[in-house]
Scaffold this active site. Structure first.
Site, PDB file in Angstrom:
ATOM      1  N   GLY A  39      15.905  88.407  13.082  1.00 51.86           N
ATOM      2  CA  GLY A  39      17.427  88.271  13.269  1.00 51.86           C
ATOM      3  C   GLY A  39      17.682  86.865  13.890  1.00 51.86           C
ATOM      4  O   GLY A  39      16.751  86.230  14.662  1.00 51.86           O
ATOM      5  N   LEU A  42      22.588  84.581  18.031  1.00 49.40           N
ATOM      6  CA  LEU A  42      22.248  83.921  19.360  1.00 49.40           C
ATOM      7  C   LEU A  42      21.007  84.139  19.636  1.00 49.40           C
ATOM      8  O   LEU A  42      20.318  83.258  20.349  1.00 49.40           O
ATOM      9  CB  LEU A  42      23.539  84.186  20.229  1.00 49.40           C
ATOM     10  CG  LEU A  42      24.682  83.556  19.909  1.00 49.40           C
ATOM     11  CD1 LEU A  42      25.765  83.732  20.876  1.00 49.40           C
ATOM     12  CD2 LEU A  42      24.545  81.897  19.758  1.00 49.40           C
ATOM     13  N   ALA A  43      20.831  85.611  20.207  1.00 52.17           N
ATOM     14  CA  ALA A  43      19.522  85.674  20.678  1.00 52.17           C
ATOM     15  C   ALA A  43      18.270  85.405  20.078  1.00 52.17           C
ATOM     16  O   ALA A  43      17.281  84.968  20.433  1.00 52.17           O
ATOM     17  CB  ALA A  43      19.347  87.307  20.995  1.00 52.17           C
ATOM     18  N   HIS A 265      37.515  97.748  21.328  1.00 38.77           N
ATOM     19  CA  HIS A 265      38.266  96.501  21.810  1.00 38.77           C
ATOM     20  C   HIS A 265      39.621  96.885  21.422  1.00 38.77           C
ATOM     21  O   HIS A 265      39.966  97.282  20.332  1.00 38.77           O
ATOM     22  CB  HIS A 265      37.762  95.478  20.883  1.00 38.77           C
ATOM     23  CG  HIS A 265      37.850  94.049  21.399  1.00 38.77           C
ATOM     24  ND1 HIS A 265      39.284  93.769  21.472  1.00 38.77           N
ATOM     25  CD2 HIS A 265      37.271  93.182  21.913  1.00 38.77           C
ATOM     26  CE1 HIS A 265      39.445  92.417  22.277  1.00 38.77           C
ATOM     27  NE2 HIS A 265      38.351  92.087  22.431  1.00 38.77           N
ATOM     28  N   ARG A 329      38.302  96.117  28.624  1.00 39.89           N
ATOM     29  CA  ARG A 329      38.449  96.708  27.471  1.00 39.89           C
ATOM     30  C   ARG A 329      38.611  98.100  27.396  1.00 39.89           C
ATOM     31  O   ARG A 329      39.594  98.652  26.432  1.00 39.89           O
ATOM     32  CB  ARG A 329      37.336  96.107  26.533  1.00 39.89           C
ATOM     33  CG  ARG A 329      37.356  94.660  26.340  1.00 39.89           C
ATOM     34  CD  ARG A 329      36.176  94.020  25.603  1.00 39.89           C
ATOM     35  NE  ARG A 329      36.464  92.580  25.293  1.00 39.89           N
ATOM     36  CZ  ARG A 329      35.724  91.837  24.619  1.00 39.89           C
ATOM     37  NH1 ARG A 329      34.654  92.150  24.128  1.00 39.89           N
ATOM     38  NH2 ARG A 329      35.877  90.651  24.498  1.00 39.89           N
ATOM     39  N   LEU A 440      28.048  86.588  24.523  1.00 34.70           N
ATOM     40  CA  LEU A 440      27.403  85.375  24.040  1.00 34.70           C
ATOM     41  C   LEU A 440      26.362  84.833  25.248  1.00 34.70           C
ATOM     42  O   LEU A 440      25.475  84.463  25.217  1.00 34.70           O
ATOM     43  CB  LEU A 440      28.364  84.317  23.785  1.00 34.70           C
ATOM     44  CG  LEU A 440      29.469  84.514  22.886  1.00 34.70           C
ATOM     45  CD1 LEU A 440      30.421  83.505  22.554  1.00 34.70           C
ATOM     46  CD2 LEU A 440      28.672  84.998  21.635  1.00 34.70           C
TER      47      LEU A 440
END
Lengths: 633, 247
Positions: A39, A42-43, A265, A329, A440
């Protein structure tokens, strides 16, 4: 009881203590160790880049054609950090507190504190990479507010923050590829995990272009493969986001934690027809300036502009005056659902509420609103053919994020030694509800600042015997993958994978979505069993074993079916309401989630057994933050 | 609505491709273009025929996966719109729509409408970064950047790397893509120390990947779904000159 390996000491010393206790690997020895990263969101990208910089041999796998296309790119609103640049009372401790409370007291204190602690370093790192965050005229960084907080701590790059952060991490990743510390395998998907003597030692990857299966061995494997929102078929996730890497690891022994914790959401473009392939998010940042309302009367037929002020119900402002439109949310989503259940929903289906910018445009001017949200307004108009500067947006909740994921300890290591899980793929930091702009933050915290220590600690402290690609376990795992894919290719039924996937999505949305109850969950588990049989007997996968999107989807949906069942089981077992998990049987008189801290203050981590999954519990201990009913009133 | 589709089908990079005719009878004008193709694919799969391969993922116009040349235009007729954000209401009932892959020597076809754009990754690898290791960053507000400069850099950074600029250019030039990244980092102080190296290395890699020279016709800007401006190319040219004289 599971051991989460939380370091000793007071909360603000734990991470320091762990870093000091940690084993290290000599810089000259690092190149002798191979680490696989699956993957490139971001991570994954940040972990791989950092490990490459440190000198490890890193192999990076992505099913995308390029690492830059990972789904982190679609995150819009921003990233939180406890910089307190606005001098409005923020601190590491407050970010920690807000995240624990926002998660409805179902996350691990030590992890969340560390997340808040490293959040400030993330912003520094991204700025140094050239991420063009929004700024003031004087040249300093600016912030905006997000839900569930009363400070302004969100950094952003227009409505494309995820894109810019990912391109930053991607640029560091490509720099290491150029320096040959990282090898990138694009259009290659992990199809299984190789476990040798109880340790994760590599993966089987399928080349999506040629269909070839290959074995890759390593000293440690990091999964950064994102969430499983696509179980629902309709979600804000990218079409190809999937849970297969995590699910295959689960079947090899990694526990799956809190699978029923999914985030719905509140602000998404409503469904328009049965051909719909996915849902589109409208960033939470819009709730800074958009006021959410429905008509006061049920069955209202007038156009929104014709409804006078005194016949509108700004229900979030009415119900939660302290936080108004910026409640977390899960709370905003449930409130919107309640309005629609009362018959006050708007639009052709009655399944949406208004988000109105009229007042903000009057107060701030068209230009300011356009500067802040221009690209989001444009995106909305493209989808709906309505201009949100003139008519209020129509929004409805949609599946967006999964707080559940593979169980990891404080070091982000799963229950299989040597298998680490980062970002949305793990369960660790958001409890039963994630706050906006924290995904994020978590992805980059894990990748840049936690995983590198964990890898050094593991490799430096573990005896790892050399392993070759022709090791028996590797060969056996490869053969199993081969068999599974061949079986899918042979299927000659009458339904496409998407048709079956839509059925699964409907079962889960109806019974394990915004509200759940015992009868519905039991029924869903029976329906999924039937659907599994239908899938086995009636799926159709035409084409060959080379680039074939139908085969890729079939492979992933087979896993979603099993995961969906576990989600329902977990939701059934958790007889309390918390965050996004709302059991109708357990609510306060005002209709808010009613936790049961006495019996459910734990992480539910499920072990795959082949029969009924086995439940392991990790007790959640709150030493710093007092457990309380969440209030945003 | 009823549509006639002429879709490019090609087994693999080494095989010859051709247009095949399809018709879709019950498309809705509210469908996105890709949902219309999903709809076609479902009907093909049910008949046991091979689905049309095309790249897509986020379907929100940001990941840059989707491509397609629709009636001769990369990403179709709408300006500032990626294929995934194009809706069928922009077409008329009874229309014939021609769908092809992005065509460029540097973007070989993998299958049907799916092409290989990894050349862009190799250009990024050559210099599209600031060399800063994790942990090595100064305090964020120690680097002051004026609002206008930050916004200009953001406008260049908005590129999604889809390759429409290449597909639109008669020379299959990648100048708009490369210049957007060069501009972003040249505008910002963080990019300054390796400014010359960066532009030289990225342009050299671009040439090696067999992208053509800039045609100066601006078709790239017209096709760009993110409306990246031609002035980026001017800035790239200035950066090349600057690199030759200053560094």
């Amino acid at each position: 009881m599971l051991d989460s390996k939380i370091p000793s000491g007071p909360i603000d010393q734990k991470w320091k203590n762990r870093k000091f206790e940690s084993n290290l690997v000599n810089p000259a020895n690092r190149r002798k160790h191979t680490v696989i990263v699956v993957g490139t969101g971001l991570a994954g990208a940040s972990a791989a880049a950092t490990l490459g910089e440190q000198g490890y041999r890193v192999k990076v796998f992505t099913f995308h054609e390029s690492p830059r296309r990972a789904h982190s790119i679609a995150a819009q609103g921003g990233i939180n950090a406890a910089k307190n640049y606005q001098n409005d009372g923020d601190s590491v401790y407050r970010l920690f507190y807000d995240t624990i409370k926002g998660g409805d007291f179902r996350s691990r204190e030590a992890n969340v504190y560390r997340l808040a602690e490293v959040s400030v370093n993330i912003i520094d790192q991204c700025v140094a990479q050239g991420v063009p965050f929004a700024r003031e005229y004087g040249g300093t960084l600016t912030n905006r507010s997000f839900g569930g907080t009363q400070v302004s701590r969100t950094f952003y790059a227009k409505g494309q923050t995820g894109q810019q952060l990912l391109l930053g991490a991607y640029s560091s990743l490509m720099r290491q590829a150029g320096q040959k510390t990282i090898e990138i395998f694009s259009r290659q998907e992990m199809v299984d995990l190789i476990v040798v003597e109880g340790k994760a030692r590599g993966i089987i990857a399928r080349n999506l272009v040629t269909g070839e299966l290959t074995t890759h061995t390593a000293d440690a494997v990091i999964l950064a493969t994102g969430g499983y929102g696509n179980v629902f078929f309709l979600s804000t996730n990218a079409k190809q986001s999937n849970a297969s890497a995590c699910w295959r690891a689960h079947k090899r022994g990694a526990y799956f934690a809190n699978p029923c914790f999914t985030q719905i959401h509140p602000t998404c473009v409503p469904v328009s027809g049965d051909y719909q392939s996915k849902l589109t998010l409208m960033s939470e940042s819009l709730r800074n300036d958009g006021r959410v309302w429905v008509p006061l009367k049920a069955g209202e037929k007038r156009a929104p502009g014709d409804i006078p002020e005194n016949e509108r119900d700004y229900f979030l402002e009415r119900m939660y005056p302290a936080f108004g439109n910026l409640v977390p949310r899960d709370i905003a989503s449930r409130a919107a659902k309640r309005m629609c259940d009362e018959g006050r929903g708007v639009g052709p289906t009655g399944l949406s509420v208004y988000m109105d910018f009229r007042d903000s445009i009057q107060r701030l001017g068209h230009a300011t609103i356009s500067e802040k949200y221009g690209n989001l307004f444009q995106m909305y108009e493209k989808i709906t053919d309505e201009n949100p500067y003139q008519v209020p947006m129509r929004i409805f909740p949609a599946v967006h994020y999964t707080m559940g994921g593979l169980w990891v300890d404080y070091n982000l290591m799963s229950s299989i030694p040597g298998l680490f899980v980062a970002g949305e793929a793990n369960f660790s930091d958001h409890g039963a509800n994630r706050l906006g702009a924290s995904a994020l933050m978590q992805g980059l915290a894990d990748g840049y600042f936690v995983i590198p220590y964990s890898i050094a600690n593991y490799i430096g402290g573990t005896k790892l015997s050399p392993i070759k690609n022709d090791h028996e376990s590797a060969k056996a795992t490869l053969a199993e993958s081969q068999t599974r894919l061949e079986a899918l290719m042979k299927a000659k039924g009458s339904q496409s994978v998407d048709q079956l996937h839509r059925k699964l999505g409907k079962i889960i949305w109806d019974n394990c979505g915004m509200a759940r109850n015992e009868a519905g969950l039991n029924e869903a588990m029976v329906s999924i069993q039937k659907l599994k049989e239908e899938f086995a007997n009636d799926v159709r996968v035409p084409g060959d074993n080379q680039l074939n999107s139908e085969l890729e989807k079939a492979n992933r949906v087979a896993d979603f079916l099993e995961l969906g069942e576990l989600m329902c089981l977990d939701a059934l077992e958790r007889k309390e309401s918390c965050g996004g998990h709302f059991r109708e049987e357990m609510q306060t008189p005002e209709g808010e989630a009613l936790r049961d801290d006495k019996n459910f203050s734990h992480v539910a981590a499920w072990e795959f057994t082949g029969k009924t999954p086995k439940l392991h519990k990790e007790a959640l201990v709150f030493e710093n933050i007092h457990l309380a009913q969440r209030s945003y009133k | 609505m009823k549509l006639h589709l002429k879709i490019w089908r090609q087994k693999g990079p080494q095989e010859a491709g051709s247009f095949k005719d399809y018709s879709v009878d019950n498309a809705s004008e509210h469908m996105s273009f890709l949902e219309m193709l999903d709809f076609l694919n479902t009907s093909l799969v049910q008949k046991g025929e091979e689905a049309v391969q095309f790249d897509h993922d986020c379907r929100e116009g940001i990941c840059g996966s989707c491509s397609l040349v629709i009636n001769g235009n990369p990403h179709g007729p709408e300006t500032g719109t990626a294929t995934c954000q194009l809706h069928m209401r922009k077409f008329k009932d009874g229309d014939t729509i021609v769908i092809e892959p992005f065509r460029a020597k540097a973007f070989p076809v993998i299958r049907d409408l799916s092409v290989n754009r990894t050349a862009f990754d190799r250009i990024m690898e050559a210099g599209g970064f600031c060399s800063v290791n994790t942990g090595n960053a100064p305090e964020a507000n120690a680097i002051l950047i004026g609002k206008e400069t930050a916004e200009k850099a953001m406008d260049s950074a908005a590129c999604i790397g889809c390759g429409a600029c290449v597909a639109a250019c008669k020379n299959a030039s990648a100048m708009l893509f490369v210049s957007a990244k060069v501009s972003q980092l040249a505008l910002l102080p963080q990019g300054n120390p390796e400014r010359g190296r960066r532009v030289r290395n990225m342009v050299a890699q671009m040439d090696q990947e067999m992208f053509g020279a800039c045609s100066n016709t601006g078709s790239c800007e017209a096709a760009c779904p993110k409306e990246i401006k031609l002035e980026n190319i001017a800035r790239l040219n200035r950066e090349m000159v600057r690199a030759a004289w200053v560094e």
